[in-house]
Design an enzyme around this catalytic site. Structure first.
Site, PDB file in Angstrom:
ATOM      1  N   ASP A   5     112.238 125.081  29.769  1.00  0.00           N
ATOM      2  CA  ASP A   5     113.468 125.160  30.550  1.00  0.00           C
ATOM      3  C   ASP A   5     114.202 123.831  30.313  1.00  0.00           C
ATOM      4  O   ASP A   5     113.595 122.754  30.442  1.00  0.00           O
ATOM      5  CB  ASP A   5     113.070 125.328  32.032  1.00  0.00           C
ATOM      6  CG  ASP A   5     114.057 126.149  32.838  1.00  0.00           C
ATOM      7  OD1 ASP A   5     114.642 127.104  32.310  1.00  0.00           O
ATOM      8  OD2 ASP A   5     114.228 125.831  34.042  1.00  0.00           O
TER       9      ASP A   5
ATOM     10  N   CYS B 159     110.530 133.319  35.309  1.00  0.00           N
ATOM     11  CA  CYS B 159     110.608 133.263  33.843  1.00  0.00           C
ATOM     12  C   CYS B 159     109.527 134.091  33.145  1.00  0.00           C
ATOM     13  O   CYS B 159     109.794 134.673  32.088  1.00  0.00           O
ATOM     14  CB  CYS B 159     110.607 131.812  33.376  1.00  0.00           C
ATOM     15  SG  CYS B 159     112.151 130.982  33.858  1.00  0.00           S
TER      16      CYS B 159
ATOM     17  N   LYS C 175     115.601 126.860  26.491  1.00  0.00           N
ATOM     18  CA  LYS C 175     116.492 127.865  27.081  1.00  0.00           C
ATOM     19  C   LYS C 175     117.143 127.285  28.327  1.00  0.00           C
ATOM     20  O   LYS C 175     116.614 126.348  28.928  1.00  0.00           O
ATOM     21  CB  LYS C 175     115.704 129.129  27.425  1.00  0.00           C
ATOM     22  CG  LYS C 175     114.584 128.872  28.422  1.00  0.00           C
ATOM     23  CD  LYS C 175     113.741 130.103  28.671  1.00  0.00           C
ATOM     24  CE  LYS C 175     112.643 129.840  29.673  1.00  0.00           C
ATOM     25  NZ  LYS C 175     113.108 129.418  31.001  1.00  0.00           N
TER      26      LYS C 175
ATOM     27  N   HIS D 285     116.361 120.653  38.344  1.00  0.00           N
ATOM     28  CA  HIS D 285     115.040 120.665  37.702  1.00  0.00           C
ATOM     29  C   HIS D 285     115.201 120.729  36.186  1.00  0.00           C
ATOM     30  O   HIS D 285     116.230 121.173  35.674  1.00  0.00           O
ATOM     31  CB  HIS D 285     114.218 121.870  38.194  1.00  0.00           C
ATOM     32  CG  HIS D 285     114.797 123.182  37.766  1.00  0.00           C
ATOM     33  ND1 HIS D 285     115.832 123.787  38.440  1.00  0.00           N
ATOM     34  CD2 HIS D 285     114.524 123.975  36.701  1.00  0.00           C
ATOM     35  CE1 HIS D 285     116.158 124.905  37.807  1.00  0.00           C
ATOM     36  NE2 HIS D 285     115.396 125.048  36.758  1.00  0.00           N
TER      37      HIS D 285
ATOM     38  N   ASP E 258     107.172 127.691  30.171  1.00  0.00           N
ATOM     39  CA  ASP E 258     107.636 126.629  31.075  1.00  0.00           C
ATOM     40  C   ASP E 258     106.546 125.840  31.812  1.00  0.00           C
ATOM     41  O   ASP E 258     106.680 125.583  33.020  1.00  0.00           O
ATOM     42  CB  ASP E 258     108.622 127.214  32.107  1.00  0.00           C
ATOM     43  CG  ASP E 258     109.881 127.816  31.489  1.00  0.00           C
ATOM     44  OD1 ASP E 258     109.995 127.829  30.257  1.00  0.00           O
ATOM     45  OD2 ASP E 258     110.744 128.298  32.252  1.00  0.00           O
TER      46      ASP E 258
HETATM   47  C1  VGL Z   1     112.184 129.021  36.410  1.00  0.00           C
HETATM   48  C2  VGL Z   1     113.575 128.990  38.218  1.00  0.00           C
HETATM   49  C3  VGL Z   1     114.491 128.233  37.539  1.00  0.00           C
HETATM   50  C4  VGL Z   1     110.878 129.470  35.815  1.00  0.00           C
HETATM   51  C5  VGL Z   1     113.102 128.266  35.704  1.00  0.00           C
HETATM   52  O1  VGL Z   1     110.413 128.848  34.847  1.00  0.00           O
HETATM   53  O2  VGL Z   1     110.319 130.467  36.335  1.00  0.00           O
HETATM   54  N1  VGL Z   1     112.430 129.393  37.650  1.00  0.00           N
HETATM   55  N2  VGL Z   1     114.238 127.875  36.278  1.00  0.00           N
HETATM   56 ZN    ZN Z   2     115.577 126.532  35.352  1.00  0.00          ZN
END
Ligand code: VGL
Ligand code: ZN
Length: 202
Positions: A50, A155, A110, A85, A12
């Site tokens: 993400d 993540c 994902k 996000h 991510d």
């Molecule tokens: C993530 C919160 C929501 C991450 C993704 O990549 O850690 N954290 N979505």
């Molecule tokens: Zn997320």
């Protein structure tokens, strides 16, 4: 180049998790040069992305009256409610422009099911729905995984813990990760990673 049993999983590294983004992680962009260099050493390189619909149920905006960073109960368990996000096709969901995405072999998306979040690259947050990544890695002959990316305590940690459960030997490059650190979540994640036998480096 490392032997073919090694794979690199980069979690991510997207604009929304970098300074200026919707869910900015402090120093998130600082890891990009080191991650680019690391990619050159691995015979298999996977990027995760993400990738949420605009009405994703992990967004506080979808829960009237809820504040970002509060929690709610979902059918599959407790869920943190995030600022909107990584909305599909938005600039925030794009990889950091400095990331050498051309050197990656697979991009795994994902979190694209409205009612189900996915922190881990292997299983969504119901802990049952598989993304298919384990099968991909096994078919490529990978048994040892190295992880880097964002965010350490969500993540990255969930992916590393699932990888251990799936039987991979896991190294986490802590120097090439950055954390959200919500209510002590970083310390808790590091403790879980150590207890699971993840090799924490850097
Ligand atoms: C993530 C919160 C929501 C991450 C993704 O990549 O850690 N954290 N979505
Ligand atoms: Zn997320």
């Amino acid at each position: 180049m490392k032997p073919p049993t090694n794979a690199l999983l980069i979690i991510d590294i997207q604009n929304d998790f970098c300074p200026g983004g919707a869910l900015a992680v402090a120093g998130g962009d600082a890891i990009v040069p080191g991650v680019n260099a690391l990619m050159q050493d691995f015979p298999t390189v996977v990027l995760t992305q993400d990738w949420h619909p605009a009405d994703h149920s992990s967004f506080a905006s979808q829960h009237p009256g809820a504040q970002p960073f509060s929690t709610t109960r979902m059918p599959y368990g407790t869920q943190v409610l995030w600022p909107d996000h990584c909305v599909q096709n938005s600039n925030g969901a794009a990889f950091h422009p400095g990331l050498r995405t051309q050197d990656a072999h697979l991009v795994l998306r994902k979190g694209f099911r409205r009612g189900l979040d996915s922190y881990s690259a292997f299983f969504e947050n119901d802990r049952k729905t598989a993304t298919g990544l384990a099968g991909y890695l096994r078919e490529r002959g990978a048994t040892e995984l190295t992880l880097a990316g964002l965010a350490t305590d969500f993540c990255v940690a969930w992916s590393a813990l699932d990888a251990v459960r799936l039987g991979f030997a896991v190294t986490l490059r802590a120097d090439l990760c950055r954390a959200i650190d919500l209510d002590g979540s970083l310390a808790a994640a590091l403790e879980q990673l150590r207890a699971a036998g993840v090799d924490l480096q850097g």
